[in-house]
Design an enzyme around this catalytic site. Structure first.
Site, PDB file in Angstrom:
ATOM      1  N   GLU A  13      -8.770  -0.810   0.654  1.00 36.21           N
ATOM      2  CA  GLU A  13      -8.371  -0.681   2.066  1.00 36.21           C
ATOM      3  C   GLU A  13      -9.180   0.386   2.800  1.00 36.21           C
ATOM      4  O   GLU A  13      -9.458   0.250   3.989  1.00 36.21           O
ATOM      5  CB  GLU A  13      -6.880  -0.361   2.183  1.00 36.21           C
ATOM      6  CG  GLU A  13      -6.415  -0.356   3.633  1.00 36.21           C
ATOM      7  CD  GLU A  13      -4.917  -0.521   3.809  1.00 36.21           C
ATOM      8  OE1 GLU A  13      -4.424  -0.145   4.878  1.00 36.21           O
ATOM      9  OE2 GLU A  13      -4.263  -1.030   2.887  1.00 36.21           O
ATOM     10  N   ARG A  14      -9.589   1.457   2.121  1.00 38.09           N
ATOM     11  CA  ARG A  14     -10.397   2.481   2.782  1.00 38.09           C
ATOM     12  C   ARG A  14     -11.738   1.893   3.226  1.00 38.09           C
ATOM     13  O   ARG A  14     -12.217   2.159   4.329  1.00 38.09           O
ATOM     14  CB  ARG A  14     -10.619   3.676   1.852  1.00 38.09           C
ATOM     15  CG  ARG A  14      -9.373   4.520   1.614  1.00 38.09           C
ATOM     16  CD  ARG A  14      -9.625   5.663   0.650  1.00 38.09           C
ATOM     17  NE  ARG A  14     -10.476   6.679   1.234  1.00 38.09           N
ATOM     18  CZ  ARG A  14     -11.749   6.884   0.920  1.00 38.09           C
ATOM     19  NH1 ARG A  14     -12.348   6.123   0.014  1.00 38.09           N
ATOM     20  NH2 ARG A  14     -12.438   7.845   1.489  1.00 38.09           N
ATOM     21  N   ARG A  15     -12.345   1.073   2.357  1.00 37.06           N
ATOM     22  CA  ARG A  15     -13.609   0.420   2.729  1.00 37.06           C
ATOM     23  C   ARG A  15     -13.393  -0.531   3.906  1.00 37.06           C
ATOM     24  O   ARG A  15     -14.216  -0.619   4.819  1.00 37.06           O
ATOM     25  CB  ARG A  15     -14.170  -0.356   1.526  1.00 37.06           C
ATOM     26  CG  ARG A  15     -14.994   0.505   0.576  1.00 37.06           C
ATOM     27  CD  ARG A  15     -15.208  -0.196  -0.759  1.00 37.06           C
ATOM     28  NE  ARG A  15     -14.024  -0.074  -1.593  1.00 37.06           N
ATOM     29  CZ  ARG A  15     -13.665  -0.947  -2.512  1.00 37.06           C
ATOM     30  NH1 ARG A  15     -14.380  -2.035  -2.694  1.00 37.06           N
ATOM     31  NH2 ARG A  15     -12.600  -0.754  -3.244  1.00 37.06           N
ATOM     32  N   GLN A  75       0.831  -1.198   0.000  1.00 37.61           N
ATOM     33  CA  GLN A  75       0.000   0.000   0.000  1.00 37.61           C
ATOM     34  C   GLN A  75       0.872   1.257   0.000  1.00 37.61           C
ATOM     35  O   GLN A  75       1.650   1.468   0.929  1.00 37.61           O
ATOM     36  CB  GLN A  75      -0.904  -0.018   1.233  1.00 37.61           C
ATOM     37  CG  GLN A  75      -1.631   1.270   1.534  1.00 37.61           C
ATOM     38  CD  GLN A  75      -2.639   1.638   0.468  1.00 37.61           C
ATOM     39  OE1 GLN A  75      -2.416   2.563  -0.296  1.00 37.61           O
ATOM     40  NE2 GLN A  75      -3.739   0.901   0.427  1.00 37.61           N
ATOM     41  N   ARG A  78      -0.184   4.366   0.194  1.00 40.80           N
ATOM     42  CA  ARG A  78      -0.753   5.410   1.030  1.00 40.80           C
ATOM     43  C   ARG A  78      -0.372   5.153   2.486  1.00 40.80           C
ATOM     44  O   ARG A  78      -0.721   4.130   3.063  1.00 40.80           O
ATOM     45  CB  ARG A  78      -2.277   5.431   0.881  1.00 40.80           C
ATOM     46  CG  ARG A  78      -2.958   6.604   1.574  1.00 40.80           C
ATOM     47  CD  ARG A  78      -4.460   6.444   1.473  1.00 40.80           C
ATOM     48  NE  ARG A  78      -4.882   6.320   0.101  1.00 40.80           N
ATOM     49  CZ  ARG A  78      -5.114   7.352  -0.707  1.00 40.80           C
ATOM     50  NH1 ARG A  78      -4.960   8.569  -0.261  1.00 40.80           N
ATOM     51  NH2 ARG A  78      -5.486   7.155  -1.957  1.00 40.80           N
ATOM     52  N   GLY A 122     -24.888   0.386   3.001  1.00 41.50           N
ATOM     53  CA  GLY A 122     -24.215  -0.891   2.805  1.00 41.50           C
ATOM     54  C   GLY A 122     -23.010  -0.742   1.893  1.00 41.50           C
ATOM     55  O   GLY A 122     -22.679   0.349   1.432  1.00 41.50           O
ATOM     56  N   GLU A 132      -3.826   1.587  -8.491  1.00 45.25           N
ATOM     57  CA  GLU A 132      -5.144   2.004  -8.011  1.00 45.25           C
ATOM     58  C   GLU A 132      -5.042   3.308  -7.223  1.00 45.25           C
ATOM     59  O   GLU A 132      -5.850   4.222  -7.377  1.00 45.25           O
ATOM     60  CB  GLU A 132      -5.761   0.919  -7.125  1.00 45.25           C
ATOM     61  CG  GLU A 132      -7.159   1.304  -6.639  1.00 45.25           C
ATOM     62  CD  GLU A 132      -7.633   0.458  -5.465  1.00 45.25           C
ATOM     63  OE1 GLU A 132      -8.830   0.161  -5.420  1.00 45.25           O
ATOM     64  OE2 GLU A 132      -6.808   0.126  -4.610  1.00 45.25           O
ATOM     65  N   ASN A 133      -4.016   3.414  -6.377  1.00 50.79           N
ATOM     66  CA  ASN A 133      -3.849   4.614  -5.570  1.00 50.79           C
ATOM     67  C   ASN A 133      -3.338   5.795  -6.384  1.00 50.79           C
ATOM     68  O   ASN A 133      -3.672   6.944  -6.096  1.00 50.79           O
ATOM     69  CB  ASN A 133      -2.908   4.336  -4.395  1.00 50.79           C
ATOM     70  CG  ASN A 133      -3.629   3.679  -3.239  1.00 50.79           C
ATOM     71  OD1 ASN A 133      -4.294   4.334  -2.459  1.00 50.79           O
ATOM     72  ND2 ASN A 133      -3.532   2.359  -3.149  1.00 50.79           N
TER      73      ASN A 133
END
Length: 290
Positions: A87-89, A45, A47, A66, A120-121
């Site tokens: 990862e944020r979710r 990751q 971030r 949801g 993605e980041n």
């Protein structure tokens, strides 16, 4: 135009999209519930700073509506699952104290997992300049690419990639300030003109303490790099000889050092004389602070 995923993995546009989180209608994947304690963050990751306020906001949204999009994970050897994307979710669901999370399990290699996490980041705007630079550095190493090849695969200019990577040459303290958003990327570029680490750090602290904008910092850097020369009133222009580049550099280096000593609170006295064959600089340093 191909997505960054398809450029890295050599697949088609549709296949590149399949590497991301969302399954397409042509490639539906099973969503399973996985115990949250079995899931670990992505080791690749990029971030390192997560905005807790935004995680809280996401948690409230998930609580109300949801999870619209499941996270993507892969199975590890120790019965754990590593996050590939989302990862944020995952952090938001952890805040909500969920015991299970909806996920898609994919069988990906370390290289593929790292690339997906990094790319993605990079497609998000919240990354700091340092996190973006670190992501570029890791992609270069993972895929053994040149800066030019990486820029092409990401759809960016080579100068953009090169300029970001140069930020990693700054002292760690400066990089941390950029990560904390105490300094902007443009502030960092101004500091890069100064080569001495201690001077960079002093200017960094002055910038933060005085809330200097970029222009103010650039002016201070210019003053240090090109300090005004004190003219000897007795000397005439006709007697002055052309000063070589090496001598100018030596003079500027001495003046920069004296300037930083003065800023530390020591009230030194200097006298500069332009002699026929040499420059003479006399420095008086008080034994006690005034």
């Amino acid at each position: 135009m191909k997505s960054p995923f398809s450029r890295f993995f050599g697949s088609s546009e549709k296949q590149g999209q399949d590497v991301v989180v969302e399954p397409t209608q042509h490639h539906l994947e099973e969503v399973v519930n996985i115990a949250i304690e079995k899931i670990v963050p992505n080791r690749y990751q990029p971030r390192t700073v997560f905005d807790e306020a935004k995680i809280e906001e996401l948690a409230r949204t998930i609580h109300t509506h949801g999870v619209i999009q499941p996270i993507v994970i892969r199975k590890m050897d120790d019965e754990k699952y590593e996050i590939i994307a989302g990862e944020r979710r995952f952090r938001a669901m952890t805040k909500l104290q969920w015991t299970e999370v909806p996920a898609i399990i994919r069988n990906l290699s370390d290289k593929e997992t790292a690339s997906i996490a990094l790319i993605e980041n990079l497609q998000r705007e919240e990354l700091t300049a340092i996190e973006e630079a670190v992501a570029y550095q890791k992609l270069l190493k993972l895929h053994e690419l040149t800066q030019e090849a990486l820029a092409q695969r990401l759809g960016k200019g080579q100068s953009t990639v090169a300029n970001k990577l140069r930020l990693l040459k700054l002292p760690e303290e400066v990089q941390e300030s950029i990560m904390k958003k105490e300094l902007s990327e443009r502030h960092a570029r101004a500091l890069m003109q100064i080569k001495e680490k201690e001077m960079q750090l002093q200017l960094m602290n002055m910038t933060i303490e005085n809330h200097w904008n970029v222009k103010q910092l650039e002016q201070k850097v210019e003053e240090i790099l090109n300090p005004p020369m004190k003219e000897d009133k007795k000397a005439t222009k006709s007697k002055r000889k052309a000063v070589s580049k090496d001598v100018r550099i030596a003079l500027n280096t001495i003046k920069q050092s004296l300037s930083m000593v003065t800023k530390s609170g020591i009230n030194i006295k200097t006298e500069e004389e332009d002699m026929e064959e040499f420059y003479q600089i006399t420095v008086r340093i008080p034994k006690k602070k005034s």
